[in-house]
Design an enzyme around this catalytic site. Sequence first.
Site, PDB file in Angstrom:
ATOM      1  N   ASN A 136      29.937   0.795 -47.279  1.00 20.20           N
ATOM      2  CA  ASN A 136      30.247  -1.006 -47.434  1.00 20.20           C
ATOM      3  C   ASN A 136      29.108  -1.554 -46.695  1.00 20.20           C
ATOM      4  O   ASN A 136      29.018  -2.656 -46.908  1.00 20.20           O
ATOM      5  CB  ASN A 136      32.176  -0.623 -46.270  1.00 20.20           C
ATOM      6  CG  ASN A 136      31.782  -0.090 -44.794  1.00 20.20           C
ATOM      7  OD1 ASN A 136      30.683   0.012 -44.498  1.00 20.20           O
ATOM      8  ND2 ASN A 136      33.000  -0.589 -44.334  1.00 20.20           N
ATOM      9  N   GLU A 143      30.402  -3.745 -38.988  1.00 22.91           N
ATOM     10  CA  GLU A 143      31.100  -3.847 -40.503  1.00 22.91           C
ATOM     11  C   GLU A 143      30.610  -5.180 -41.005  1.00 22.91           C
ATOM     12  O   GLU A 143      30.861  -5.942 -39.900  1.00 22.91           O
ATOM     13  CB  GLU A 143      32.860  -3.224 -40.031  1.00 22.91           C
ATOM     14  CG  GLU A 143      32.932  -1.885 -39.164  1.00 22.91           C
ATOM     15  CD  GLU A 143      32.955  -0.882 -40.084  1.00 22.91           C
ATOM     16  OE1 GLU A 143      32.701  -1.045 -41.131  1.00 22.91           O
ATOM     17  OE2 GLU A 143      33.977   0.140 -40.119  1.00 22.91           O
TER      18      GLU A 143
END
Length: 243
Positions: A136, A143
């Site tokens: 991702n 993140e």
Amino acid sequence: MNIIKVKNYRELSYLGAKKIADQVAENPYSVLGLATGATPEGIYQHLASEYQKGTLDFSQCSSVNLDEYKGLSREDEQSYYHYMKQHLFSKINLPEERIYFPDALAKDAQEECRRYDEDIEKLGGVDLQLLGIGRNGHIGFNEPGDFFPAATHCVSLSQSTLDANAKYFPSKEEMPKEAYTVGIGVIMKAKKILLVANGESKREALRRTIFGKVTPQTPASILQFHPNVTIIGDEEALSFWND
Ligand code: GLP
């Protein structure tokens, strides 16, 4: 960005290790920012064998690791500290007192994050930061989100990361859902950055990192603003790149 497309994982590992070895040869006091995951394993193997051949000396270096699962002790086989011991530290002469890691068992997480940043600051920052990349686009455990966190902090791991890393744990339930990670600001302060990626599963993340807009939704895209980044990818990960 300096993009290097290599044939396969073997070449990626060789070249990645060479860049780190060159850094240590050029500055024996280097502060090395180190990463975990499957991708750097081959690099660590090469570095260990260069040390064993007597061509590399880590005795004056320091290492600062990117991240650690919250709540795992250093002895825990799934901890990143254990990973580093197993793949590199037990095989080279980097002194234990110059190995830096977040203390994943610290009582006060916020204080631990502050302390870690202070340690990195005292070392004069990172000279060469090795990075892998998540599917991702995460770097360290930064993140995708709404902003680029500057300092070391604790994160809740995304579902994509939990799924990708579940294979290292006996069961999904035993996998920590939180981790410590250095922030994007800490990574961006490194003098040089070396990002390595192989395999088709990293292609989209790499494409967005190199050609996409700079957005915290793809944390690695911030590297477009760093003055000294090298990306080494294999043919599958960099299939969109023509050199
Ligand atoms: C993990 C680590 C990252 C690593 C990434 C990719 O979540 N926290 O530092 O770069 O995943 O790992 P791998 O190389 O196994 O694909």
